[in-house]
Design an enzyme around this catalytic site. Structure first.
Site, PDB file in Angstrom:
ATOM      1  N   SER A 156       0.839  -1.215   0.000  1.00 39.15           N
ATOM      2  CA  SER A 156       0.000   0.000   0.000  1.00 39.15           C
ATOM      3  C   SER A 156       0.863   1.249   0.000  1.00 39.15           C
ATOM      4  CB  SER A 156      -0.946  -0.005   1.200  1.00 39.15           C
ATOM      5  OG  SER A 156      -0.263   0.227   2.415  1.00 39.15           O
TER       6      SER A 156
ATOM      7  N   MET B  76       9.983  -6.879   4.485  1.00 38.99           N
ATOM      8  CA  MET B  76      10.096  -7.514   5.789  1.00 38.99           C
ATOM      9  C   MET B  76      11.345  -8.361   5.965  1.00 38.99           C
ATOM     10  SD  MET B  76       7.536  -6.135   7.077  1.00 38.99           S
ATOM     11  CE  MET B  76       7.163  -6.913   8.631  1.00 38.99           C
ATOM     12  N   ARG B  77      12.379  -8.147   5.158  1.00 38.49           N
ATOM     13  CA  ARG B  77      13.629  -8.873   5.350  1.00 38.49           C
ATOM     14  C   ARG B  77      14.662  -7.934   5.961  1.00 38.49           C
ATOM     15  NH1 ARG B  77      12.692 -13.624   5.821  1.00 38.49           N
ATOM     16  NH2 ARG B  77      14.848 -14.166   5.403  1.00 38.49           N
TER      17      ARG B  77
ATOM     18  N   LEU C 178      18.216  -6.535   6.186  1.00 38.97           N
ATOM     19  CA  LEU C 178      19.285  -6.444   5.185  1.00 38.97           C
ATOM     20  C   LEU C 178      20.637  -6.398   5.893  1.00 38.97           C
ATOM     21  CD1 LEU C 178      17.478  -3.817   2.960  1.00 38.97           C
ATOM     22  CD2 LEU C 178      17.984  -6.186   2.305  1.00 38.97           C
TER      23      LEU C 178
ATOM     24  N   ASN D  33      13.190   4.032   4.429  1.00 41.45           N
ATOM     25  CA  ASN D  33      12.254   3.042   4.940  1.00 41.45           C
ATOM     26  C   ASN D  33      11.155   3.764   5.692  1.00 41.45           C
ATOM     27  OD1 ASN D  33      11.259   0.390   5.683  1.00 41.45           O
ATOM     28  ND2 ASN D  33      12.041   0.781   7.739  1.00 41.45           N
TER      29      ASN D  33
ATOM     30  N   HIS E  67       8.587   3.171   8.862  1.00 38.15           N
ATOM     31  CA  HIS E  67       8.413   2.300  10.024  1.00 38.15           C
ATOM     32  C   HIS E  67       7.178   2.778  10.797  1.00 38.15           C
ATOM     33  CE1 HIS E  67       9.575  -0.381  13.288  1.00 38.15           C
ATOM     34  NE2 HIS E  67       9.364   0.621  14.124  1.00 38.15           N
TER      35      HIS E  67
ATOM     36  N   LEU F   1      19.068  -1.659  12.578  1.00 34.75           N
ATOM     37  CA  LEU F   1      17.649  -1.762  12.214  1.00 34.75           C
ATOM     38  C   LEU F   1      16.840  -0.580  12.763  1.00 34.75           C
ATOM     39  CD1 LEU F   1      15.575  -3.769  10.887  1.00 34.75           C
ATOM     40  CD2 LEU F   1      15.082  -4.547  13.228  1.00 34.75           C
ATOM     41  N   ASP F   2      16.064   0.049  11.861  1.00 33.17           N
ATOM     42  CA  ASP F   2      15.112   1.113  12.253  1.00 33.17           C
ATOM     43  C   ASP F   2      15.797   2.226  13.052  1.00 33.17           C
ATOM     44  OD1 ASP F   2      12.662  -1.467  12.964  1.00 33.17           O
ATOM     45  OD2 ASP F   2      13.154  -0.440  11.071  1.00 33.17           O
TER      46      ASP F   2
HETATM   47  C1  GRF Z   1       2.991  -0.995   7.267  1.00 30.84           C
HETATM   48  O1  GRF Z   1       2.623  -0.980   8.631  1.00 30.84           O
HETATM   49  C2  GRF Z   1       4.309  -0.277   7.127  1.00 30.84           C
HETATM   50  O2  GRF Z   1       4.492   0.719   8.094  1.00 30.84           O
HETATM   51  C3  GRF Z   1       5.310  -1.355   7.355  1.00 30.84           C
HETATM   52  O3  GRF Z   1       4.740  -2.507   6.738  1.00 30.84           O
HETATM   53  C4  GRF Z   1       3.299  -2.424   6.838  1.00 30.84           C
HETATM   54  C5  GRF Z   1       2.663  -2.792   5.508  1.00 30.84           C
HETATM   55  O4  GRF Z   1       3.055  -1.829   4.579  1.00 30.84           O
HETATM   56  N1  GRF Z   1       6.576  -0.997   6.781  1.00 30.84           N
HETATM   57  P1  GRF Z   1       2.467  -1.916   3.067  1.00 30.84           P
HETATM   58  O5  GRF Z   1       0.969  -1.821   3.182  1.00 30.84           O
HETATM   59  O6  GRF Z   1       2.882  -3.262   2.484  1.00 30.84           O
HETATM   60  O7  GRF Z   1       3.073  -0.745   2.364  1.00 30.84           O
END
Ligand code: GRF
Length: 197
Positions: free
Chosen positions: A14, A92-93, A95, A109, A111, A146-147
């Protein structure tokens, strides 16, 4: 000179879609050159293809725990499009520092917390458990920790009575879709001034 943007996703994408829409809205210093995922079934890949953006998928699972090998495979389609900027969007990996260093200073990124609060996962649940009055999201430069990189933007939302992690996540996501495009516009224009919405 239009900046070339590659976006990495893992799922619905999204945030990726919000970035594509904004880059397509004209008068934008960047344009998308690739959307890539570690999951060939990521729903965001079809959305990117519908938008006319080249896509690539490199399944991380065959590589097991060998992160460097997965990243070497991911670098092939990525470097082929010569990106100026790399946007992680629901990627979601974790790096490796080696990968991050290749894009030092030009990898962003988003977060779903008000960093430095709540790096890592389950951010909304943690904010609720802490009794926070506010929550939100952060766009930051990606560094090997991370973050943790320099903050480029944040957006805040109130935590409301009766909120669950899901209701709070939905409220924050709306702000993510405002914040990330606004930060990318600035960043692509060479402006790293943090943006607070
Ligand atoms: C969201 O909460 C975003 O903050 C995190 O992953 C979740 C899904 O993001 N990084 P998206 O809808 O796939 O962009």
């Amino acid at each position: 000179m239009t900046k070339r943007v590659a976006i990495l996703i893992s799922g619905g994408g999204s945030n990726m879609l919000a970035l594509l829409r904004d880059m397509a809205s004209g008068d934008h210093p960047a344009s998308p050159v690739l959307v890539a995922s570690n999951d060939p079934a990521a729903a965001g890949l079809a959305k990117a293809a519908d938008f006319g953006v080249p896509v690539a998928a490199v399944d991380h699972r065959p590589f097991g725990g060998d992160r460097a090998a997965f990243e070497a495979a991911l670098l092939e389609p990525l470097l082929a499009v010569r990106p100026d900027i790399l946007c992680l969007a629901g990627f979601m990996r974790v790096l490796t520092p080696g990968f991050v260093d290749r894009f030092a200073g030009r990898m962003l990124n988003i977060h779903p917390s008000l960093l430095p609060l709540y790096p890592g996962l389950h951010t909304h649940q943690r904010a609720l458990e802490a009794g926070d009055a506010e929550a939100g999201c952060t766009v930051h430069e990606v560094t090997p920790v991370l973050d943790d990189g320099p903050i480029l933007g944040q957006a805040r939302v109130p935590v409301l009575p009766g909120d669950t992690a899901d209701t709070l996540a939905a409220r924050v996501l709306v702000q993510e879709h405002r914040l990330y495009p606004a930060v990318l516009r600035r960043f692509a224009a060479g402006d790293r001034t943090p943006l607070f919405l």
